[in-house]
Design an enzyme around this catalytic site. Structure first.
Site, PDB file in Angstrom:
ATOM      1  N   GLY A  88       0.678  -1.163   0.066  1.00  0.00           N
ATOM      2  CA  GLY A  88       0.017   0.015   0.067  1.00  0.00           C
ATOM      3  C   GLY A  88       0.646   1.266  -0.116  1.00  0.00           C
ATOM      4  O   GLY A  88       2.053   1.169  -0.303  1.00  0.00           O
ATOM      5  N   ILE A 126       1.541   3.575   2.276  1.00  0.00           N
ATOM      6  CA  ILE A 126       2.617   3.883   3.459  1.00  0.00           C
ATOM      7  C   ILE A 126       4.017   3.247   3.079  1.00  0.00           C
ATOM      8  O   ILE A 126       4.893   3.959   3.049  1.00  0.00           O
ATOM      9  CB  ILE A 126       1.934   3.763   4.833  1.00  0.00           C
ATOM     10  CG1 ILE A 126       0.845   4.676   4.920  1.00  0.00           C
ATOM     11  CG2 ILE A 126       2.928   3.692   5.883  1.00  0.00           C
ATOM     12  CD1 ILE A 126       0.275   4.339   6.299  1.00  0.00           C
ATOM     13  N   GLU A 131       7.581 -10.614   3.280  1.00  0.00           N
ATOM     14  CA  GLU A 131       6.336 -11.564   2.773  1.00  0.00           C
ATOM     15  C   GLU A 131       6.346 -11.256   1.197  1.00  0.00           C
ATOM     16  O   GLU A 131       6.160 -12.040   0.428  1.00  0.00           O
ATOM     17  CB  GLU A 131       5.346 -11.044   3.512  1.00  0.00           C
ATOM     18  CG  GLU A 131       3.957 -11.624   2.896  1.00  0.00           C
ATOM     19  CD  GLU A 131       2.681 -11.098   4.057  1.00  0.00           C
ATOM     20  OE1 GLU A 131       3.061 -11.102   4.958  1.00  0.00           O
ATOM     21  OE2 GLU A 131       1.694 -10.879   3.521  1.00  0.00           O
TER      22      GLU A 131
HETATM   23  N1  COA Z   1     -12.454   3.882  11.291  1.00  0.00           N
HETATM   24  C1  COA Z   1     -13.352   3.868  10.192  1.00  0.00           C
HETATM   25  N2  COA Z   1     -12.746   3.369   9.026  1.00  0.00           N
HETATM   26  C2  COA Z   1     -11.665   3.327   8.936  1.00  0.00           C
HETATM   27  C3  COA Z   1     -10.590   3.232   9.864  1.00  0.00           C
HETATM   28  C4  COA Z   1     -11.127   3.459  11.028  1.00  0.00           C
HETATM   29  N3  COA Z   1     -10.168   3.380  12.419  1.00  0.00           N
HETATM   30  N4  COA Z   1      -9.470   2.867   9.302  1.00  0.00           N
HETATM   31  C5  COA Z   1      -9.485   2.501   8.105  1.00  0.00           C
HETATM   32  N5  COA Z   1     -10.822   2.775   7.772  1.00  0.00           N
HETATM   33  C6  COA Z   1     -11.432   2.917   6.599  1.00  0.00           C
HETATM   34  C7  COA Z   1     -10.775   3.749   5.638  1.00  0.00           C
HETATM   35  O1  COA Z   1     -11.367   5.047   5.582  1.00  0.00           O
HETATM   36  C8  COA Z   1     -10.773   2.922   4.199  1.00  0.00           C
HETATM   37  O2  COA Z   1     -12.176   3.268   3.841  1.00  0.00           O
HETATM   38  P1  COA Z   1     -12.363   3.479   2.134  1.00  0.00           P
HETATM   39  O3  COA Z   1     -11.917   2.513   1.569  1.00  0.00           O
HETATM   40  O4  COA Z   1     -13.992   3.739   2.375  1.00  0.00           O
HETATM   41  O5  COA Z   1     -11.730   4.869   1.773  1.00  0.00           O
HETATM   42  C9  COA Z   1     -10.829   1.654   4.519  1.00  0.00           C
HETATM   43  O6  COA Z   1     -11.057   1.544   5.805  1.00  0.00           O
HETATM   44  C10 COA Z   1      -9.293   1.108   4.338  1.00  0.00           C
HETATM   45  O7  COA Z   1      -8.478   1.900   5.144  1.00  0.00           O
HETATM   46  P2  COA Z   1      -7.143   2.373   4.503  1.00  0.00           P
HETATM   47  O8  COA Z   1      -6.249   2.959   5.796  1.00  0.00           O
HETATM   48  O9  COA Z   1      -7.003   2.926   3.239  1.00  0.00           O
HETATM   49  O10 COA Z   1      -6.338   1.027   4.127  1.00  0.00           O
HETATM   50  P3  COA Z   1      -4.842   0.657   3.653  1.00  0.00           P
HETATM   51  O11 COA Z   1      -5.160   0.126   2.285  1.00  0.00           O
HETATM   52  O12 COA Z   1      -4.013   1.457   3.949  1.00  0.00           O
HETATM   53  O13 COA Z   1      -4.731  -0.731   4.623  1.00  0.00           O
HETATM   54  C11 COA Z   1      -4.846  -2.025   6.759  1.00  0.00           C
HETATM   55  C12 COA Z   1      -4.726  -0.680   6.101  1.00  0.00           C
HETATM   56  C13 COA Z   1      -4.400  -2.013   8.103  1.00  0.00           C
HETATM   57  C14 COA Z   1      -6.219  -2.491   6.540  1.00  0.00           C
HETATM   58  C15 COA Z   1      -3.924  -3.097   6.024  1.00  0.00           C
HETATM   59  O14 COA Z   1      -2.379  -2.582   6.046  1.00  0.00           O
HETATM   60  C16 COA Z   1      -3.915  -4.492   6.438  1.00  0.00           C
HETATM   61  O15 COA Z   1      -4.840  -5.139   6.212  1.00  0.00           O
HETATM   62  N6  COA Z   1      -3.045  -4.861   7.247  1.00  0.00           N
HETATM   63  C17 COA Z   1      -3.261  -6.212   7.822  1.00  0.00           C
HETATM   64  C18 COA Z   1      -2.201  -7.218   7.215  1.00  0.00           C
HETATM   65  C19 COA Z   1      -0.984  -6.966   7.289  1.00  0.00           C
HETATM   66  O16 COA Z   1      -0.421  -6.063   7.832  1.00  0.00           O
HETATM   67  N7  COA Z   1      -0.038  -7.542   6.286  1.00  0.00           N
HETATM   68  C20 COA Z   1       1.238  -7.427   6.228  1.00  0.00           C
HETATM   69  C21 COA Z   1       2.098  -7.799   5.309  1.00  0.00           C
HETATM   70  S1  COA Z   1       1.141  -7.463   3.453  1.00  0.00           S
END
Ligand code: COA
Length: 435
Positions: free
Chosen positions: A219, A221, A240
Site C-alpha cells: 500500500g 505507506i 512477505e
Molecule cells: N475507522 C473507520 N474506518 C476506517 C478506519 C477506522 N479506524 N481505518 C480505516 N478505515 C477505512 C478507510 O477510511 C478506508 O475506507 P475507504 O476504502 O472507504 O476509503 C478503508 O477502511 C481502508 O483503510 P486504508 O487506511 O485506506 O487501508 P490501507 O489500504 O492503507 O490498509 C490495513 C490498511 C491496516 C487495512 C492493511 O494494512 C492491512 O490489511 N493490514 C493487515 C495485514 C498486514 O499487515 N499484512 C502485512 C504484510 S502485506
C-alpha cells in the site's frame, strides 16, 4: 515416461480439466496476482455441475465470480484474507473467514485442518528438466500444490520465472491436468501517495539505518517510506512481498542486500504484486528468491536476519497499544497476513525493530485511529505485548518497554490534534492524574 511425454498426456482444455473438481470438494486457488484466472473463470462458468465446492483463497485479485450471490448453491468461499472482490460475500454471511497467521497457512493443508482436494495454480512453461516455476506467488500456493490430491496447472508464458524454491515438476503424480493459456499477469497499480503518507514515510525513515533489512507491507505507506530512503546505503529485503517501489531503489544503488545475515545479496519474499516493471525485474533474476510462506514468514527465520525492520499498518490502535489491523468493528476488511509473523520475528532479531505506521485519522478526518478502546467487535491483530513503534504523520511513539500510562501518553502525542483533548480526558480518568 519422459517429462515431455507426461506433459503431452496431461495437456487438455480448461473445460475438460475442471471436470476433475467434484461437488463437496475443497479447492485452493493460487494467490494474488498469480491467480490462474482462466481456470477460475472456467470453473465458475461450469457452476451448474458443482454443489457445495469450498473455495479457499487469500488475496483474490481476480473477479472472484465464485463469491457472487447467485453462486451460493455451487460454491462457498472460505477466505484466509478478505479483499475487495470477496469482502461483500463475507460481510453478508455468504462466505466464511478463517483466522490464521500467514506462516501457518501451509500447515492447515497438511495437519488435517484444511486438506486440499484440488489446487488450481498458474506456472511457467517447463524448463529443460520439466520444472515449472510458480513465479510471483509461491507463498501458500506451492505448499497447497504439494499437499493437494489433484493439481490443475494453467501454463502461462507471461508468468515470470523466479529462483528459490518455486517449482513443481511436470512428472509430479498429483498433477492431473495442464492447460496452456497465455494471458497478461494481473497487475497492481502503484498507490497514490499524498501529503499524510509522505510525512509518515519521512518519520519511518528516521528509524531505518544503513545496512538494515526491510519487510514492507502493501500500500501507500510502505511505498511512501521507500521515497525517503534514497540517501541510505546497502539496504536489504526479506519481506512477505514487495512491489514496484523497491525496483527504483535497486536502480539507485540503495538496495544491495549486501549486509544481509541470511541470503546475502538476495531479495527474499514469498509473493510479489506490482506492474510489468516489477515482473520484468524479477523474471529469471538469480538475485530474487521466492520461497513458501512457512519459511519466509516463520518468526524463527525472520529472527535470524540482524537489523530487520518490519513496517505494517493498522486500522485502530488503542491507548494500551493493541492494534486492530484487519477489522472495522465486526467487519472483516482484510486479514492478519504476515503482520504478526514479522513483528515477532523482528522483535527477536538482533537489533530488530517493528513499526506500525498509519494515518492519524480515517474516514476523511472524521475519526481518530488512536482510540481509548477498540471498536466493539474488532479483532486484536497485534497484541500490546508485541507492538514496538507506532508512527503517524505527527511523529514516532516507542511503546515497547513503556508502562500503560507512558505508552498512552506517547500515543496521544502522535494523535491528530483534533482528537488529543478527548484522549487526554480519557488518560486523566484512567490513570487518576493530570495529563
Ligand atoms: N475507522 C473507520 N474506518 C476506517 C478506519 C477506522 N479506524 N481505518 C480505516 N478505515 C477505512 C478507510 O477510511 C478506508 O475506507 P475507504 O476504502 O472507504 O476509503 C478503508 O477502511 C481502508 O483503510 P486504508 O487506511 O485506506 O487501508 P490501507 O489500504 O492503507 O490498509 C490495513 C490498511 C491496516 C487495512 C492493511 O494494512 C492491512 O490489511 N493490514 C493487515 C495485514 C498486514 O499487515 N499484512 C502485512 C504484510 S502485506
Amino acid at each position: 515416461m519422459s517429462w515431455e511425454k507426461e506433459y503431452q498426456s496431461k495437456l487438455m482444455k480448461a473445460d475438460q480439466a475442471l471436470d476433475y473438481v467434484k461437488s463437496g470438494e475443497r479447492v485452493v486457488i493460487g494467490h494474488a496476482c498469480a491467480e490462474p484466472s482462466h481456470l477460475v473463470e472456467t470453473m465458475v462458468s461450469k457452476a451448474e455441475q458443482y454443489e457445495n465446492v469450498e473455495i479457499v483463497h487469500m488475496v483474490a485479485m481476480g473477479k472472484a465470480g465464485y463469491a457472487q450471490p447467485d453462486m451460493e448453491k455451487h460454491f462457498r468461499h472460505n477466505a484466509l484474507f478478505v479483499g475487495g472482490s470477496t469482502r461483500k460475500a463475507v460481510a453478508e454471511g455468504r462466505g466464511d473467514f478463517t483466522p490464521c497467521f500467514f506462516y501457518r497457512v501451509p500447515s492447515l493443508f497438511t495437519n488435517g485442518s484444511l486438506p486440499v482436494d484440488v489446487a488450481l495454480i498458474q506456472a511457467t512453461p517447463p524448463d529443460e528438466n520439466g520444472n515449472m516455476s510458480l513465479g510471483i506467488s509461491v507463498d501458500y500456493t506451492l505448499p497447497a500444490a504439494r499437499a493437494a490430491k489433484k493439481v490443475i496447472v494453467q501454463v502461462n508464458k507471461e508468468l515470470p520465472r523466479t529462483y528459490g524454491d518455486s517449482c513443481i515438476n511436470v512428472s509430479d503424480t498429483n498433477i492431473v491436468a495442464i492447460v496452456e493459456h497465455d494471458a497478461p499477469i494481473i497487475e497492481l497499480a502503484p498507490p497514490k501517495i499524498g501529503e499524510v503518507e509522505r510525512a509518515i514515510g519521512a518519520n519511518c525513515a528516521n528509524l531505518i539505518h544503513d545496512g538494515d533489512t526491510l519487510q514492507l507491507g502493501i500500500g501507500a505507506i510502505p511505498d511512501a517510506v521507500l521515497l525517503f530512503l534514497k540517501e541510505k546505503k546497502d539496504l536489504g529485503i526479506h519481506s512477505e512481498m514487495f512491489s514496484d517501489g523497491v525496483v527504483e531503489l535497486v536502480e539507485q544503488g540503495v538496495i544491495t542486500n549486501a549486509k544481509k545475515t541470511t541470503h546475502p545479496g538476495k531479495f527474499v519474499a514469498n509473493f510479489l504484486m506490482g506492474t510489468k516493471r516489477l515482473y520484468n525485474f524479477v523474471n529469471n533474476n538469480p538475485d530474487v528468491e521466492l520461497y513458501p510462506v512457512d519459511y519466509v514468514n516463520h518468526p524463527m527465520v525472520v529472527m535470524k536476519e540482524d537489523n530487520i525492520v518490519s513496517i505494517n499498518s493498522c486500522v485502530q490502535l488503542d491507548l494500551m497499544g493493541q492494534a486492530a489491523s484487519e477489522t472495522i468493528g465486526y467487519t472483516q476488511i482484510s486479514g492478519v497476513g504476515g503482520q504478526v509473523d514479522f513483528i515477532r520475528g523482528a522483535t527477536m532479531a538482533k537489533n530488530g525493530r517493528s513499526i506500525l505506521a498509519f494515518p492519524s485519522t480515517a474516514a476523511k478526518g472524521t475519526v481518530s485511529k488512536i482510540v481509548p478502546l477498540l471498536d466493539e467487535g474488532a479483532a486484536v491483530t497485534t497484541s500490546r505485548n508485541d507492538v514496538d513503534y507506532a508512527v503517524t504523520e505527527y511523529g514516532i511513539a516507542k511503546l515497547a518497554g513503556k508502562s500503560l500510562k507512558d505508552r498512552a501518553r506517547a500515543l496521544i502525542e502522535i494523535a491528530h490534534p483534533d482528537f488529543r483533548d478527548a484522549l487526554k480526558n480519557v488518560y486523566e480518568e484512567r490513570f487518576h492524574c493530570n495529563y
